[in-house]
Motif scaffolding. Structure first.
Motif, PDB file in Angstrom:
ATOM      1  N   PHE A   8     -80.915 -67.054   8.683  1.00 38.10           N
ATOM      2  CA  PHE A   8     -81.500 -67.858   9.755  1.00 38.10           C
ATOM      3  C   PHE A   8     -80.538 -68.947  10.239  1.00 38.10           C
ATOM      4  CE2 PHE A   8     -85.423 -66.685   7.194  1.00 38.10           C
ATOM      5  CZ  PHE A   8     -85.626 -65.528   7.924  1.00 38.10           C
ATOM      6  N   ILE A   9     -79.614 -69.338   9.354  1.00 36.72           N
ATOM      7  CA  ILE A   9     -78.586 -70.303   9.736  1.00 36.72           C
ATOM      8  C   ILE A   9     -77.460 -69.616  10.516  1.00 36.72           C
ATOM      9  CG2 ILE A   9     -76.774 -71.809   8.810  1.00 36.72           C
ATOM     10  CD1 ILE A   9     -78.679 -72.525   6.528  1.00 36.72           C
ATOM     11  N   LEU A  10     -77.031 -68.450  10.037  1.00 38.25           N
ATOM     12  CA  LEU A  10     -75.856 -67.784  10.599  1.00 38.25           C
ATOM     13  C   LEU A  10     -76.133 -67.003  11.877  1.00 38.25           C
ATOM     14  CD1 LEU A  10     -74.103 -66.367   7.397  1.00 38.25           C
ATOM     15  CD2 LEU A  10     -73.449 -68.364   8.742  1.00 38.25           C
ATOM     16  N   ARG A  11     -77.366 -66.550  12.081  1.00 41.95           N
ATOM     17  CA  ARG A  11     -77.621 -65.633  13.197  1.00 41.95           C
ATOM     18  C   ARG A  11     -77.344 -66.262  14.566  1.00 41.95           C
ATOM     19  NH1 ARG A  11     -84.259 -65.298  12.638  1.00 41.95           N
ATOM     20  NH2 ARG A  11     -84.690 -67.450  13.267  1.00 41.95           N
ATOM     21  N   TRP A  12     -77.365 -67.583  14.643  1.00 43.44           N
ATOM     22  CA  TRP A  12     -77.049 -68.254  15.900  1.00 43.44           C
ATOM     23  C   TRP A  12     -75.544 -68.298  16.157  1.00 43.44           C
ATOM     24  CZ3 TRP A  12     -81.004 -70.182  18.994  1.00 43.44           C
ATOM     25  CH2 TRP A  12     -82.258 -70.280  18.408  1.00 43.44           C
ATOM     26  N   PHE A  13     -74.737 -68.224  15.098  1.00 40.79           N
ATOM     27  CA  PHE A  13     -73.305 -68.509  15.221  1.00 40.79           C
ATOM     28  C   PHE A  13     -72.377 -67.386  14.758  1.00 40.79           C
ATOM     29  CE2 PHE A  13     -75.395 -72.687  14.763  1.00 40.79           C
ATOM     30  CZ  PHE A  13     -75.038 -73.216  16.002  1.00 40.79           C
ATOM     31  N   TRP A  14     -72.935 -66.253  14.357  1.00 42.97           N
ATOM     32  CA  TRP A  14     -72.099 -65.133  13.949  1.00 42.97           C
ATOM     33  C   TRP A  14     -72.620 -63.867  14.606  1.00 42.97           C
ATOM     34  CZ3 TRP A  14     -72.030 -62.292   8.624  1.00 42.97           C
ATOM     35  CH2 TRP A  14     -70.920 -61.440   8.570  1.00 42.97           C
ATOM     36  N   TRP A  15     -71.821 -63.283  15.454  1.00 47.12           N
ATOM     37  CA  TRP A  15     -72.245 -62.144  16.252  1.00 47.12           C
ATOM     38  C   TRP A  15     -72.600 -60.923  15.418  1.00 47.12           C
ATOM     39  CZ3 TRP A  15     -69.853 -57.335  16.462  1.00 47.12           C
ATOM     40  CH2 TRP A  15     -68.631 -57.246  15.768  1.00 47.12           C
ATOM     41  N   ARG A  16     -72.020 -60.812  14.214  1.00 51.77           N
ATOM     42  CA  ARG A  16     -72.179 -59.573  13.432  1.00 51.77           C
ATOM     43  C   ARG A  16     -73.571 -59.433  12.793  1.00 51.77           C
ATOM     44  NH1 ARG A  16     -72.737 -55.278  12.242  1.00 51.77           N
ATOM     45  NH2 ARG A  16     -71.293 -53.680  11.487  1.00 51.77           N
ATOM     46  N   ILE A  17     -74.292 -60.507  12.647  1.00 54.00           N
ATOM     47  CA  ILE A  17     -75.667 -60.427  12.146  1.00 54.00           C
ATOM     48  C   ILE A  17     -76.475 -59.540  13.094  1.00 54.00           C
ATOM     49  CG2 ILE A  17     -77.801 -61.728  11.741  1.00 54.00           C
ATOM     50  CD1 ILE A  17     -75.814 -62.376   9.648  1.00 54.00           C
ATOM     51  N   ASN A  18     -77.218 -58.580  12.538  1.00 55.83           N
ATOM     52  CA  ASN A  18     -78.038 -57.723  13.384  1.00 55.83           C
ATOM     53  C   ASN A  18     -79.461 -57.618  12.837  1.00 55.83           C
ATOM     54  OD1 ASN A  18     -77.997 -55.838  11.284  1.00 55.83           O
ATOM     55  ND2 ASN A  18     -76.319 -54.662  12.164  1.00 55.83           N
ATOM     56  N   ALA A  19     -80.289 -56.837  13.493  1.00 55.75           N
ATOM     57  CA  ALA A  19     -81.697 -56.735  13.085  1.00 55.75           C
ATOM     58  C   ALA A  19     -81.829 -56.180  11.674  1.00 55.75           C
ATOM     59  CB  ALA A  19     -82.462 -55.860  14.077  1.00 55.75           C
ATOM     60  N   TRP A  20     -80.937 -55.220  11.320  1.00 58.60           N
ATOM     61  CA  TRP A  20     -81.007 -54.644   9.979  1.00 58.60           C
ATOM     62  C   TRP A  20     -80.664 -55.666   8.898  1.00 58.60           C
ATOM     63  CZ3 TRP A  20     -83.730 -50.568   9.431  1.00 58.60           C
ATOM     64  CH2 TRP A  20     -83.822 -49.639  10.477  1.00 58.60           C
ATOM     65  N   THR A  21     -79.888 -56.675   9.241  1.00 54.25           N
ATOM     66  CA  THR A  21     -79.599 -57.761   8.301  1.00 54.25           C
ATOM     67  C   THR A  21     -80.901 -58.416   7.851  1.00 54.25           C
ATOM     68  OG1 THR A  21     -77.550 -58.223   9.527  1.00 54.25           O
ATOM     69  CG2 THR A  21     -78.287 -59.879   7.952  1.00 54.25           C
ATOM     70  N   GLU A  22     -81.725 -58.766   8.821  1.00 56.25           N
ATOM     71  CA  GLU A  22     -82.982 -59.458   8.512  1.00 56.25           C
ATOM     72  C   GLU A  22     -83.999 -58.529   7.856  1.00 56.25           C
ATOM     73  OE1 GLU A  22     -84.691 -62.431  10.749  1.00 56.25           O
ATOM     74  OE2 GLU A  22     -82.969 -62.839  12.038  1.00 56.25           O
ATOM     75  N   ILE A  23     -84.066 -57.291   8.327  1.00 60.00           N
ATOM     76  CA  ILE A  23     -85.031 -56.347   7.752  1.00 60.00           C
ATOM     77  C   ILE A  23     -84.725 -56.109   6.273  1.00 60.00           C
ATOM     78  CG2 ILE A  23     -85.809 -53.944   7.792  1.00 60.00           C
ATOM     79  CD1 ILE A  23     -85.362 -54.028  10.869  1.00 60.00           C
ATOM     80  N   SER A  24     -83.450 -55.868   5.955  1.00 63.04           N
ATOM     81  CA  SER A  24     -83.072 -55.596   4.559  1.00 63.04           C
ATOM     82  C   SER A  24     -83.319 -56.812   3.673  1.00 63.04           C
ATOM     83  CB  SER A  24     -81.602 -55.170   4.482  1.00 63.04           C
ATOM     84  OG  SER A  24     -80.744 -56.199   4.975  1.00 63.04           O
ATOM     85  N   ALA A  25     -83.000 -57.998   4.172  1.00 61.64           N
ATOM     86  CA  ALA A  25     -83.198 -59.216   3.376  1.00 61.64           C
ATOM     87  C   ALA A  25     -84.674 -59.476   3.123  1.00 61.64           C
ATOM     88  CB  ALA A  25     -82.573 -60.400   4.104  1.00 61.64           C
ATOM     89  N   MET A  26     -85.486 -59.282   4.138  1.00 61.89           N
ATOM     90  CA  MET A  26     -86.919 -59.532   4.019  1.00 61.89           C
ATOM     91  C   MET A  26     -87.546 -58.631   2.951  1.00 61.89           C
ATOM     92  SD  MET A  26     -89.691 -59.374   7.105  1.00 61.89           S
ATOM     93  CE  MET A  26     -89.143 -57.704   7.540  1.00 61.89           C
ATOM     94  N   PHE A  27     -87.216 -57.341   2.997  1.00 56.53           N
ATOM     95  CA  PHE A  27     -87.789 -56.412   2.025  1.00 56.53           C
ATOM     96  C   PHE A  27     -87.204 -56.640   0.633  1.00 56.53           C
ATOM     97  CE2 PHE A  27     -89.115 -54.084   5.814  1.00 56.53           C
ATOM     98  CZ  PHE A  27     -90.404 -53.696   5.438  1.00 56.53           C
ATOM     99  N   ALA A  28     -85.919 -56.945   0.561  1.00 55.94           N
ATOM    100  CA  ALA A  28     -85.280 -57.158  -0.744  1.00 55.94           C
ATOM    101  C   ALA A  28     -85.902 -58.345  -1.470  1.00 55.94           C
ATOM    102  CB  ALA A  28     -83.782 -57.372  -0.566  1.00 55.94           C
ATOM    103  N   SER A  29     -86.007 -59.500  -0.793  1.00 53.69           N
ATOM    104  CA  SER A  29     -86.558 -60.688  -1.449  1.00 53.69           C
ATOM    105  C   SER A  29     -88.034 -60.495  -1.791  1.00 53.69           C
ATOM    106  CB  SER A  29     -86.376 -61.919  -0.553  1.00 53.69           C
ATOM    107  OG  SER A  29     -87.118 -61.797   0.645  1.00 53.69           O
TER     108      SER A  29
END
Length: 602
Positions: free
Chosen positions: A431-452
């Motif tokens: 949530f910090i990096l997604r504003w400032f790093w172009w490489r973050i994508n939707a799968w980044t958040e989906i995988s993190a959400m399910f993993a945690s």
């Protein structure tokens, strides 16, 4: 404990006033969904700031603080004090970005930042995950606190408290919408703050406690006074200080303390008149939330150790409380039964105010997700404004009912707090990096959400948790639980990020043009656009480095104010003076740093 006619008059008068405000604003709030959920984006900073503070008063917060102080001492509060870093980062870096986005909910951000089916899935799933599941858990914690207060102070059965408090709150929330919430929060703030301060002053001076000096001299209290944990106790230092300040504040998603802003804090920033008002509101909130407000609760918690030294003494004094609801957090309500007529009515009104403020905010926020991010996007894209408001009001009622049933099954505030922290561990950095790093994508958040989420369930609901982290017998020390989830979750989302396709050029360029985040993390996008003959560079100087400087000065300012307040209360004059000077110096330095970023905050 019996309430006097005057007490009842105060409580009934307060209820009537709140409902009247809801009825008065209901017509305008029901005009369209923008009014119902964001009040037309016309709110000033001071009203939004007061609303944020009032919302986070809550009935479960004094119970949580009492639980922490009685169990771990004053330093136990670092578990939530650490989120000041998140708050200040939001003030000086993310508040203006949220307001620039002009979205209706922070979940709408997903289809601004990401594209295609993954973005639509993420928005839809998070609407249910946060708006319903997380939201219901949070509201159930607040309702659990109300149940304990009702049982201790009024002798009410659990169901009586749930129906009585919940019915009035849900009617008010469904009628008044966001405008009703914010307007009443203005009133609720002063009632709740006055009640908390009045209760602390009176209870510290009752004969059983004997005043501030006698209380601090008591052997049960003296060991709990330190604001920083005992550095000779490695386990305590790691649990209370190192993990919260080194890992937790940036890695965990927690309601009201989301890294990069989010939830109902984002909702208020999105409702602000402009970027400056969004910044002013969040800055005011962080000062009040961390520097000043905790101390009345802490004092009552310390005084309770003198009167009710353990859970057994609470149980003996209040035999009608069910065994499943017994815990250190009950001590706050137990102490309030000793208040005199008049002050008792004010404090009960303040607790009702805290409950209504938090629940009404959570209901309106969660309902906004259901309406905008689920119903309109997935079920009925052509729904009329009248239909959207109707769905919002219906979902408000459903969320209240679900949280009420869950609250009846829960036991204590600290248990819920720790569960929510673990569920969000490892997702915060995204949530910090997604504003400032172009490489973050939707799968980044989906995988993190399910993993945690899956890791948290395994650790809390299966033998794996005790095997790995049980005190004294676990494979790892119990303070390592959050870092463990964070490391695995981070590894998973990094792998997912680099093994899936980046967002399309069109999505990335559109986001950059709208938000203008700047910085090296977008260098490739800007370079590629120029090579394609498209100019998207905003030409603005990247403000994040100066924003981080302002953030750090803000952290020093608020922590020094918080410590100074405590030491003035303790009578430790030398420490209090030094910290007050540090607060003043850091305050002037912050003003100077901010003036370099912008002419004025407001």
């Amino acid at each position: 404990m019996e309430l006097s006619t005057f007490d009842y008059t105060l409580i009934i008068g307060f209820f009537s006033l709140v409902l009247l405000i809801g009825i008065i604003v209901s017509k305008k709030s029901g005009k369209d969904s923008n009014e119902f959920f964001l009040s037309g984006r016309t709110m000033p900073w001071w009203l939004l700031g007061l609303s944020m503070v009032a919302t986070t008063f809550s009935t479960d917060t004094p119970n949580l603080v009492t639980d922490l102080v009685r169990d771990k001492g004053v330093s136990g509060n670092w578990g939530w004090w650490c989120f000041l870093l998140t708050g200040m980062l939001t003030v000086f870096v993310y508040a203006k970005l949220w307001r620039k986005s002009n979205v209706k909910t922070d979940l709408e951000f997903y289809e601004l930042r990401y594209g295609g089916k993954p973005a639509r899935f993420l928005r839809k799933f998070r609407a249910v995950y946060l708006g319903v599941i997380f939201n219901v858990i949070t509201m159930s914690a607040v309702t659990l606190a109300a149940i304990k207060i009702g049982g201790i102070m009024l002798g009410l059965e659990d169901w009586q408290t749930v129906i009585g408090a919940g019915l009035i709150t849900v009617i008010f929330s469904a009628l008044g919408g966001f405008k009703g919430v914010v307007y009443t929060d203005f009133l609720l703030f002063f009632v709740a703050m006055g009640g908390a301060i009045g209760a602390a002053y009176y209870l510290v001076n009752i004969p059983e406690v004997g005043g501030i000096q006698a209380m601090m001299a008591n052997e049960l209290v003296s060991s709990k006074l330190d604001i920083l944990p005992d550095f000779s106790d490695t386990q305590m230092v790691m649990t209370l200080l190192v993990v919260p300040l080194a890992v937790q504040w940036w890695s965990s998603w927690y309601p009201g303390g989301e890294p990069g802003g989010g939830g109902y804090i984002a909702q208020r920033m999105l409702a602000a008149k402009n970027e400056n008002h969004a910044i002013g509101a969040t800055f005011f909130f962080n000062i009040m939330h961390y520097a000043l407000r905790p101390w009345p609760w802490i004092l009552v918690a310390l005084a309770s150790l003198v009167v009710y030294p353990d859970i057994a003494s609470i149980s003996e004094a209040f035999p009608n409380v069910a065994e499943g609801k017994l815990g250190h957090d009950l001590a706050y309500s137990a102490m309030l039964t000793k208040l005199p007529s008049g002050l008792l009515g004010l404090v009960l009104a303040s607790l009702i105010a805290a409950y209504m403020s938090t629940i009404s905010t959570q209901l309106n926020w969660g309902s906004s997700y259901i309406v905008f991010d689920f119903y309109k996007e997935q079920i009925n894209p052509n729904a009329s404004e009248k239909r959207l408001v109707a769905v919002g009001r219906l979902s408000t009622v459903v969320l209240m009912v679900l949280s009420a049933f869950l609250a009846l099954a829960m036991q204590n505030a600290q248990q819920i707090f720790e569960l929510l922290l673990l569920f969000g561990a490892g997702t915060g950095l995204i949530f910090i990096l997604r504003w400032f790093w172009w490489r973050i994508n939707a799968w980044t958040e989906i995988s993190a959400m399910f993993a945690s989420g899956i890791l948290s369930i395994l650790l809390k609901a299966t033998p794996l948790g005790p095997f790995l982290f049980a005190t004294d017998t676990g494979v790892f020390p119990n303070w390592a639980e959050i870092p463990f989830v964070m490391l695995i979750t981070t590894a998973i989302w990094l792998i997912a990020t680099f093994t899936t396709k980046p967002e399309s050029k069109e999505v990335l360029r559109s986001f950059y043009k709208k938000i203008q985040p700047g910085g090296p993390g977008w260098g490739k996008v800007v370079k590629d656009a120029k090579e394609d003959g498209i100019k998207i560079d905003s030409g603005e100087k990247w403000s994040v480095p100066s924003g981080i400087t302002a953030m750090l000065l803000g952290v020093v300012l608020v922590y020094s104010m918080m410590f100074a307040t405590g030491y003035w209360i303790y009578g430790r004059t030398t420490s209090a003076i030094i910290l007050t000077v540090i607060a003043i110096v850091s305050g002037f330095s912050l003003i100077k740093a901010w003036n370099k970023m912008k002419d004025n905050i407001l």
